[in-house]
Design a protein around this motif. Structure first.
Motif, PDB file in Angstrom:
ATOM      1  N   THR A  55       0.820  -1.230  -0.077  1.00 55.37           N
ATOM      2  CA  THR A  55      -0.076  -0.025  -0.171  1.00 55.37           C
ATOM      3  C   THR A  55       0.820   1.192   0.004  1.00 55.37           C
ATOM      4  OG1 THR A  55      -1.736  -1.298   1.329  1.00 55.37           O
ATOM      5  CG2 THR A  55      -2.028   0.884   1.199  1.00 55.37           C
ATOM      6  N   PRO A  56       0.578   2.283  -0.908  1.00 60.54           N
ATOM      7  CA  PRO A  56       1.415   3.690  -0.947  1.00 60.54           C
ATOM      8  C   PRO A  56       1.450   4.182   0.518  1.00 60.54           C
ATOM      9  CG  PRO A  56       0.111   3.250  -2.849  1.00 60.54           C
ATOM     10  CD  PRO A  56      -0.402   2.305  -1.838  1.00 60.54           C
ATOM     11  N   ILE A  57       2.469   4.923   0.883  1.00 63.62           N
ATOM     12  CA  ILE A  57       2.479   5.567   2.085  1.00 63.62           C
ATOM     13  C   ILE A  57       2.455   7.033   1.567  1.00 63.62           C
ATOM     14  CG2 ILE A  57       4.075   6.197   3.924  1.00 63.62           C
ATOM     15  CD1 ILE A  57       3.093   3.190   3.754  1.00 63.62           C
ATOM     16  N   SER A  58       1.710   7.988   2.386  1.00 62.58           N
ATOM     17  CA  SER A  58       1.677   9.371   2.275  1.00 62.58           C
ATOM     18  C   SER A  58       2.496  10.129   3.360  1.00 62.58           C
ATOM     19  CB  SER A  58       0.193   9.815   2.306  1.00 62.58           C
ATOM     20  OG  SER A  58       0.152  11.097   2.183  1.00 62.58           O
ATOM     21  N   LEU A  59       3.138  11.348   2.671  1.00 70.72           N
ATOM     22  CA  LEU A  59       4.176  11.800   3.634  1.00 70.72           C
ATOM     23  C   LEU A  59       4.258  13.251   2.988  1.00 70.72           C
ATOM     24  CD1 LEU A  59       7.058  11.816   1.836  1.00 70.72           C
ATOM     25  CD2 LEU A  59       7.091   9.288   2.793  1.00 70.72           C
ATOM     26  N   ASP A  60       4.905  14.064   3.910  1.00 68.78           N
ATOM     27  CA  ASP A  60       5.295  15.166   3.188  1.00 68.78           C
ATOM     28  C   ASP A  60       6.723  15.946   4.103  1.00 68.78           C
ATOM     29  OD1 ASP A  60       4.405  16.342   5.880  1.00 68.78           O
ATOM     30  OD2 ASP A  60       3.017  17.799   5.209  1.00 68.78           O
ATOM     31  N   PHE A  61       6.893  17.003   3.622  1.00 74.13           N
ATOM     32  CA  PHE A  61       8.337  17.374   4.388  1.00 74.13           C
ATOM     33  C   PHE A  61       7.659  18.940   5.015  1.00 74.13           C
ATOM     34  CE2 PHE A  61      10.042  15.228   1.196  1.00 74.13           C
ATOM     35  CZ  PHE A  61      11.357  14.688   1.440  1.00 74.13           C
ATOM     36  N   PRO A  62       7.377  18.542   6.353  1.00 74.47           N
ATOM     37  CA  PRO A  62       6.547  19.782   7.238  1.00 74.47           C
ATOM     38  C   PRO A  62       7.168  21.176   7.101  1.00 74.47           C
ATOM     39  CG  PRO A  62       7.238  18.080   8.824  1.00 74.47           C
ATOM     40  CD  PRO A  62       7.563  17.469   7.173  1.00 74.47           C
ATOM     41  N   LEU A  63       8.558  20.970   7.187  1.00 75.89           N
ATOM     42  CA  LEU A  63       9.293  22.130   7.700  1.00 75.89           C
ATOM     43  C   LEU A  63       9.638  23.055   6.520  1.00 75.89           C
ATOM     44  CD1 LEU A  63      11.539  21.039  10.512  1.00 75.89           C
ATOM     45  CD2 LEU A  63       9.368  22.368  10.635  1.00 75.89           C
ATOM     46  N   ILE A  64       9.323  22.759   5.075  1.00 78.31           N
ATOM     47  CA  ILE A  64       9.700  23.410   3.818  1.00 78.31           C
ATOM     48  C   ILE A  64       8.386  23.203   2.794  1.00 78.31           C
ATOM     49  CG2 ILE A  64      12.264  23.120   4.073  1.00 78.31           C
ATOM     50  CD1 ILE A  64      11.913  20.805   1.912  1.00 78.31           C
ATOM     51  N   ALA A  65       7.701  22.252   2.973  1.00 73.18           N
ATOM     52  CA  ALA A  65       6.567  22.211   1.997  1.00 73.18           C
ATOM     53  C   ALA A  65       5.426  21.563   2.573  1.00 73.18           C
ATOM     54  CB  ALA A  65       6.750  21.785   0.738  1.00 73.18           C
ATOM     55  N   LEU A  93      10.512   7.363  -3.051  1.00 72.22           N
ATOM     56  CA  LEU A  93       9.394   8.354  -3.221  1.00 72.22           C
ATOM     57  C   LEU A  93       8.850   8.395  -4.810  1.00 72.22           C
ATOM     58  CD1 LEU A  93      11.300  11.354  -1.593  1.00 72.22           C
ATOM     59  CD2 LEU A  93       9.320  10.162  -0.746  1.00 72.22           C
ATOM     60  N   LYS A  94       7.652   8.180  -4.939  1.00 74.13           N
ATOM     61  CA  LYS A  94       6.968   8.251  -6.460  1.00 74.13           C
ATOM     62  C   LYS A  94       6.721   9.542  -6.867  1.00 74.13           C
ATOM     63  CE  LYS A  94       4.004   4.210  -6.308  1.00 74.13           C
ATOM     64  NZ  LYS A  94       2.704   3.735  -5.950  1.00 74.13           N
TER      65      LYS A  94
END
Length: 192
Positions: A55-65, A93-94
């Protein structure tokens, strides 16, 4: 400059329901490192699963985007082993990195005793993240390195920091990844 490199590499991992479950960090242009238990929590599956989750994982770079969500696929899987080792997940990362994101500097040393550290995580009620700091100690029998919060007040490394990078201020780089924290008030946690 070094702290900016750390901030540009930090990742927030989301559950399939959108809640924040832990941290990770970018180690090259397409690869993120986190704990296997962060991924199992994100997907709502058993911690001892031996097959690579698809299953794909969802993430972000919270301190820059923080508004730029990315998806990732698990490409290496080492769940927690019976001897306490393991608990590593490598993500590919896709999606392209957001502007300003970059890999963190990884460093190694035989003796970390008394080095100061900083770490960023997402404990309960802190989905935007908080910083913790303290001192590095030494390895224990699982191979994990003990870390301690030595402050009287402030945030300690706790649940929600799992998978996050631990920056050694003396070595000017990441020396490990948060893997566990004592649930009592001892202010002790552990890194891989």
């Amino acid at each position: 400059m070094a702290i900016l490199q750390l901030e540009a590499s930090l990742v927030r991992v989301f559950a399939t329901n959108g809640g924040v479950v832990g941290a990770g960090f970018c180690v090259d242009e397409v690869t993120v490192l986190t704990c296997a238990h962060v991924i199992t929590t994100a997907l709502g599956i058993a911690d001892n699963i031996t097959v690579v989750p698809e299953t794909p994982i969802s993430l972000d770079f919270p301190l820059i985007a923080s508004r730029y969500k990315l998806t990732a696929k698990v490409i290496f899987w080492l769940p927690v082993q019976t001897d306490g080792s393991g608990d590593i997940a490598v993500l590919h990362l896709k999606s392209p990195l957001p502007e300003g994101a970059k890999a963190v500097r990884l460093v190694a040393a035989d003796n970390l005793w008394d080095h100061t550290f900083r770490a960023f995580g997402f404990p309960r009620s802190h989905d935007q993240g908080v910083w913790a700091s303290g001192k590095l100690r030494a390895r224990e029998t699982t191979g994990w390195v003990q870390i301690e919060d030595i402050k009287v007040t402030g945030i300690r490394v706790q649940q929600g920091f799992s998978g996050g990078a631990v920056w050694d201020n003396q070595l000017d780089g990441v020396v490990g990844m948060v893997v566990a924290a004592d649930e009592d008030t001892s202010k002790v946690a552990y890194i891989i």
